[in-house]
Design a protein around this motif. Structure first.
Motif, PDB file in Angstrom:
ATOM      1  N   LEU A  12       2.020  42.985 -29.939  1.00 25.08           N
ATOM      2  CA  LEU A  12       3.272  42.450 -30.479  1.00 25.08           C
ATOM      3  C   LEU A  12       4.098  43.542 -31.152  1.00 25.08           C
ATOM      4  O   LEU A  12       5.325  43.592 -31.019  1.00 25.08           O
ATOM      5  CB  LEU A  12       2.958  41.332 -31.475  1.00 25.08           C
ATOM      6  CG  LEU A  12       4.156  40.621 -32.115  1.00 25.08           C
ATOM      7  CD1 LEU A  12       5.059  40.033 -31.047  1.00 25.08           C
ATOM      8  CD2 LEU A  12       3.670  39.533 -33.065  1.00 25.08           C
ATOM      9  N   SER A  13       3.425  44.428 -31.864  1.00 25.16           N
ATOM     10  CA  SER A  13       4.130  45.530 -32.504  1.00 25.16           C
ATOM     11  C   SER A  13       4.813  46.427 -31.472  1.00 25.16           C
ATOM     12  O   SER A  13       5.955  46.859 -31.658  1.00 25.16           O
ATOM     13  CB  SER A  13       3.157  46.357 -33.358  1.00 25.16           C
ATOM     14  OG  SER A  13       3.814  47.431 -33.983  1.00 25.16           O
ATOM     15  N   LEU A  14       4.150  46.695 -30.373  1.00 24.81           N
ATOM     16  CA  LEU A  14       4.747  47.507 -29.316  1.00 24.81           C
ATOM     17  C   LEU A  14       5.947  46.797 -28.688  1.00 24.81           C
ATOM     18  O   LEU A  14       6.991  47.419 -28.434  1.00 24.81           O
ATOM     19  CB  LEU A  14       3.702  47.813 -28.234  1.00 24.81           C
ATOM     20  CG  LEU A  14       2.573  48.775 -28.624  1.00 24.81           C
ATOM     21  CD1 LEU A  14       1.537  48.851 -27.512  1.00 24.81           C
ATOM     22  CD2 LEU A  14       3.124  50.171 -28.919  1.00 24.81           C
ATOM     23  N   ARG A  43      -1.313  34.668 -24.186  1.00 24.81           N
ATOM     24  CA  ARG A  43      -1.716  34.172 -25.512  1.00 24.81           C
ATOM     25  C   ARG A  43      -0.536  34.212 -26.486  1.00 24.81           C
ATOM     26  O   ARG A  43      -0.345  33.281 -27.282  1.00 24.81           O
ATOM     27  CB  ARG A  43      -2.882  35.004 -26.037  1.00 24.81           C
ATOM     28  CG  ARG A  43      -4.196  34.821 -25.281  1.00 24.81           C
ATOM     29  CD  ARG A  43      -5.329  35.512 -26.015  1.00 24.81           C
ATOM     30  NE  ARG A  43      -6.612  35.356 -25.329  1.00 24.81           N
ATOM     31  CZ  ARG A  43      -7.150  36.278 -24.535  1.00 24.81           C
ATOM     32  NH1 ARG A  43      -6.513  37.436 -24.334  1.00 24.81           N
ATOM     33  NH2 ARG A  43      -8.303  36.066 -23.955  1.00 24.81           N
ATOM     34  N   LEU A  44       0.228  35.276 -26.450  1.00 29.70           N
ATOM     35  CA  LEU A  44       1.393  35.374 -27.337  1.00 29.70           C
ATOM     36  C   LEU A  44       2.427  34.303 -27.001  1.00 29.70           C
ATOM     37  O   LEU A  44       3.062  33.742 -27.907  1.00 29.70           O
ATOM     38  CB  LEU A  44       2.024  36.765 -27.231  1.00 29.70           C
ATOM     39  CG  LEU A  44       1.237  37.914 -27.860  1.00 29.70           C
ATOM     40  CD1 LEU A  44       1.938  39.243 -27.604  1.00 29.70           C
ATOM     41  CD2 LEU A  44       1.037  37.704 -29.365  1.00 29.70           C
ATOM     42  N   ARG A  45       2.591  34.004 -25.719  1.00 30.50           N
ATOM     43  CA  ARG A  45       3.516  32.934 -25.346  1.00 30.50           C
ATOM     44  C   ARG A  45       3.057  31.600 -25.897  1.00 30.50           C
ATOM     45  O   ARG A  45       3.868  30.776 -26.337  1.00 30.50           O
ATOM     46  CB  ARG A  45       3.638  32.869 -23.822  1.00 30.50           C
ATOM     47  CG  ARG A  45       4.449  34.025 -23.214  1.00 30.50           C
ATOM     48  CD  ARG A  45       4.292  34.076 -21.711  1.00 30.50           C
ATOM     49  NE  ARG A  45       5.145  35.099 -21.107  1.00 30.50           N
ATOM     50  CZ  ARG A  45       4.979  35.594 -19.891  1.00 30.50           C
ATOM     51  NH1 ARG A  45       3.954  35.150 -19.135  1.00 30.50           N
ATOM     52  NH2 ARG A  45       5.795  36.507 -19.417  1.00 30.50           N
ATOM     53  N   GLY A  48       4.168  30.978 -29.370  1.00 25.81           N
ATOM     54  CA  GLY A  48       5.595  30.742 -29.609  1.00 25.81           C
ATOM     55  C   GLY A  48       6.498  31.915 -29.359  1.00 25.81           C
ATOM     56  O   GLY A  48       7.717  31.809 -29.553  1.00 25.81           O
ATOM     57  N   TYR A  49       5.950  33.033 -28.923  1.00 28.74           N
ATOM     58  CA  TYR A  49       6.777  34.202 -28.652  1.00 28.74           C
ATOM     59  C   TYR A  49       7.360  34.112 -27.240  1.00 28.74           C
ATOM     60  O   TYR A  49       6.631  33.847 -26.281  1.00 28.74           O
ATOM     61  CB  TYR A  49       5.962  35.484 -28.793  1.00 28.74           C
ATOM     62  CG  TYR A  49       5.537  35.764 -30.216  1.00 28.74           C
ATOM     63  CD1 TYR A  49       6.386  36.414 -31.096  1.00 28.74           C
ATOM     64  CD2 TYR A  49       4.278  35.357 -30.678  1.00 28.74           C
ATOM     65  CE1 TYR A  49       5.995  36.665 -32.396  1.00 28.74           C
ATOM     66  CE2 TYR A  49       3.887  35.598 -31.979  1.00 28.74           C
ATOM     67  CZ  TYR A  49       4.751  36.256 -32.838  1.00 28.74           C
ATOM     68  OH  TYR A  49       4.370  36.489 -34.129  1.00 28.74           O
ATOM     69  N   SER A  50       8.669  34.329 -27.143  1.00 22.85           N
ATOM     70  CA  SER A  50       9.339  34.277 -25.847  1.00 22.85           C
ATOM     71  C   SER A  50       9.276  35.656 -25.207  1.00 22.85           C
ATOM     72  O   SER A  50      10.008  36.573 -25.592  1.00 22.85           O
ATOM     73  CB  SER A  50      10.797  33.836 -26.033  1.00 22.85           C
ATOM     74  OG  SER A  50      11.478  33.816 -24.801  1.00 22.85           O
ATOM     75  N   ILE A  51       8.404  35.805 -24.246  1.00 24.32           N
ATOM     76  CA  ILE A  51       8.195  37.093 -23.574  1.00 24.32           C
ATOM     77  C   ILE A  51       8.524  36.912 -22.101  1.00 24.32           C
ATOM     78  O   ILE A  51       7.889  36.122 -21.408  1.00 24.32           O
ATOM     79  CB  ILE A  51       6.750  37.591 -23.748  1.00 24.32           C
ATOM     80  CG1 ILE A  51       6.418  37.720 -25.237  1.00 24.32           C
ATOM     81  CG2 ILE A  51       6.553  38.927 -23.032  1.00 24.32           C
ATOM     82  CD1 ILE A  51       4.975  38.091 -25.519  1.00 24.32           C
ATOM     83  N   ALA A  52       9.535  37.644 -21.651  1.00 23.29           N
ATOM     84  CA  ALA A  52       9.984  37.538 -20.264  1.00 23.29           C
ATOM     85  C   ALA A  52       9.337  38.620 -19.423  1.00 23.29           C
ATOM     86  O   ALA A  52       9.077  39.737 -19.904  1.00 23.29           O
ATOM     87  CB  ALA A  52      11.506  37.661 -20.194  1.00 23.29           C
ATOM     88  N   ALA A  53       9.076  38.297 -18.172  1.00 22.55           N
ATOM     89  CA  ALA A  53       8.572  39.284 -17.227  1.00 22.55           C
ATOM     90  C   ALA A  53       9.747  40.047 -16.636  1.00 22.55           C
ATOM     91  O   ALA A  53      10.756  39.449 -16.251  1.00 22.55           O
ATOM     92  CB  ALA A  53       7.777  38.602 -16.122  1.00 22.55           C
ATOM     93  N   LEU A  69      11.610  30.623 -34.859  1.00 23.92           N
ATOM     94  CA  LEU A  69      11.243  31.922 -35.409  1.00 23.92           C
ATOM     95  C   LEU A  69       9.729  31.992 -35.554  1.00 23.92           C
ATOM     96  O   LEU A  69       9.153  31.386 -36.454  1.00 23.92           O
ATOM     97  CB  LEU A  69      11.905  32.133 -36.782  1.00 23.92           C
ATOM     98  CG  LEU A  69      11.644  33.476 -37.452  1.00 23.92           C
ATOM     99  CD1 LEU A  69      12.276  34.604 -36.625  1.00 23.92           C
ATOM    100  CD2 LEU A  69      12.200  33.498 -38.871  1.00 23.92           C
ATOM    101  N   PRO A  70       9.059  32.695 -34.671  1.00 27.41           N
ATOM    102  CA  PRO A  70       7.600  32.823 -34.791  1.00 27.41           C
ATOM    103  C   PRO A  70       7.257  33.832 -35.875  1.00 27.41           C
ATOM    104  O   PRO A  70       8.135  34.505 -36.414  1.00 27.41           O
ATOM    105  CB  PRO A  70       7.193  33.339 -33.404  1.00 27.41           C
ATOM    106  CG  PRO A  70       8.389  34.105 -32.941  1.00 27.41           C
ATOM    107  CD  PRO A  70       9.592  33.412 -33.513  1.00 27.41           C
ATOM    108  N   PRO A  71       5.988  33.964 -36.197  1.00 22.70           N
ATOM    109  CA  PRO A  71       5.610  34.967 -37.196  1.00 22.70           C
ATOM    110  C   PRO A  71       6.060  36.358 -36.779  1.00 22.70           C
ATOM    111  O   PRO A  71       5.978  36.739 -35.614  1.00 22.70           O
ATOM    112  CB  PRO A  71       4.077  34.848 -37.229  1.00 22.70           C
ATOM    113  CG  PRO A  71       3.782  33.491 -36.710  1.00 22.70           C
ATOM    114  CD  PRO A  71       4.835  33.191 -35.700  1.00 22.70           C
TER     115      PRO A  71
END
Length: 330
Positions: A12-14, A43-45, A48-53, A69-71
């Motif tokens: 997540l930091s990266l 797992r991050l998705r 609640g994190y919106s991560i697009a490919a 707003l996720p953590p």
């Protein structure tokens, strides 16, 4: 291989550090396989994190804004920087002092003990303008920022600097501007805009602005004189409409050590000529004010130039002489 929880935080930091990450590069940075990266992304998705490919030869991932707003994750230096910024926000003049303190309390509560100790030891007293600047309504700041971003003509009522709003001010037509920049300076907020009715650049105090809606048509941005916001604002406050330099600049020799003059020369240039003698090049908004500034050093002065500075010193000398004459009118 690091544990799953630690690896997720590192991932997540990266993702927060840059916009797009190739999957292969993420795997190298985390020392795991691309398959493990894909599982961790899933797992991050789920959290609640919106991560697009990201499509491409190598593929990749991007952390996009989500509906909630996720953590958030901050490293140590980011957390300290955030705490400092929130404390300094008290003197920003943006009317967010209470919200900034509540945000700082919230951030502090979720920090590990070692970071809380660093934050608690970092107490900053933020001092604003003197006298204190009038607070700015955050809704006004938001409206101005939106017009700047959308490049839309902005109309607003403006309270004059010499008096509070009167019936004459209220009946005056609104200012029509093309807004370009919001600037904070000495506790005040300013709008830099092209005034359509005066066909020139103007600087407006935000605390005197009452926006009107709706905004006007879109416009093409203009080039600011000098193409530098800081120099433009500094120049206008110094009385110069062409550059960030003072409109009046002169040179003098002072019978004082350079070390004694330099701390009080502001943006002037001090050159040592001897143990008790120095050259000072100084600027001001007028020749009389520059002459008075040189006199404040309480030393013998030799005016090098220009002629306008010599004349201003002569005028001040006559005025001071008249002021102390015994036969001067009481």
């Amino acid at each position: 291989m690091p544990k799953t929880s630690a690896r997720l935080l590192a991932l997540l930091s990266l993702l927060q550090a840059r916009r797009d990450w190739p999957g292969v590069l993420l795997a190298e940075r985390l020392d795991v396989s691309p398959r493990t990266v894909r599982r961790d992304i899933d797992r991050l998705r789920e959290l609640g994190y919106s991560i697009a490919a990201v499509k491409g030869p190598e593929g990749g991932y991007r952390l996009d804004p989500g509906s909630e707003l996720p953590p958030l994750l901050f490293d140590d230096e980011q957390a300290v920087a955030l705490a400092v910024a929130l404390q300094l926000a008290v003197a920003s003049g943006a009317g967010i002092a209470e919200a900034a303190m509540r945000a700082l309390t919230t951030v502090r509560q979720v920090m590990p003990a070692r970071l809380r100790r660093r934050i608690d030891a970092l107490r900053i007293t933020a001092v604003g303008a003197s006298p204190p600047a009038p607070p700015v309504d955050t809704r006004v700041l938001t409206a101005l920022s939106a017009a700047i971003h959308a490049r839309e003509v902005l109309r607003f009522d403006y309270t004059t600097a010499s008096r509070a709003a009167t019936s004459a001010d209220t009946c005056a037509p609104p200012r029509r501007t093309q807004p370009h920049h919001l600037v904070a300076r000495s506790g005040h907020w300013y709008l830099i805009a092209w005034d359509l009715d005066r066909d020139d650049w103007r600087i407006f105090r935000v605390d005197r602005i009452t926006p009107r809606i709706p905004t006007g048509p879109r416009f093409s941005p203009r080039e600011l004189p000098g193409q530098d916001v800081a120099q433009f604002v500094a120049g206008r406050f110094r009385g110069s409409h062409t550059s960030g330099d003072w409109p009046c600049r002169g040179e003098a020799i002072l019978d004082l050590p350079a070390a004694a003059v330099a701390p009080f020369a502001a943006d002037g240039v001090v050159e040592e000529l001897g143990p008790d003698r120095c050259r000072l090049v100084l600027g001001s908004w007028s020749w009389p004010s520059l002459a008075a500034a040189l006199g404040a050093f309480d030393a013998d002065i030799d005016i090098v130039g220009p002629r306008e500075l010599r004349e201003a010193c002569a005028r001040l000398a006559r005025r001071y002489g008249d002021a102390v004459r015994e036969d001067a009118p009481q």
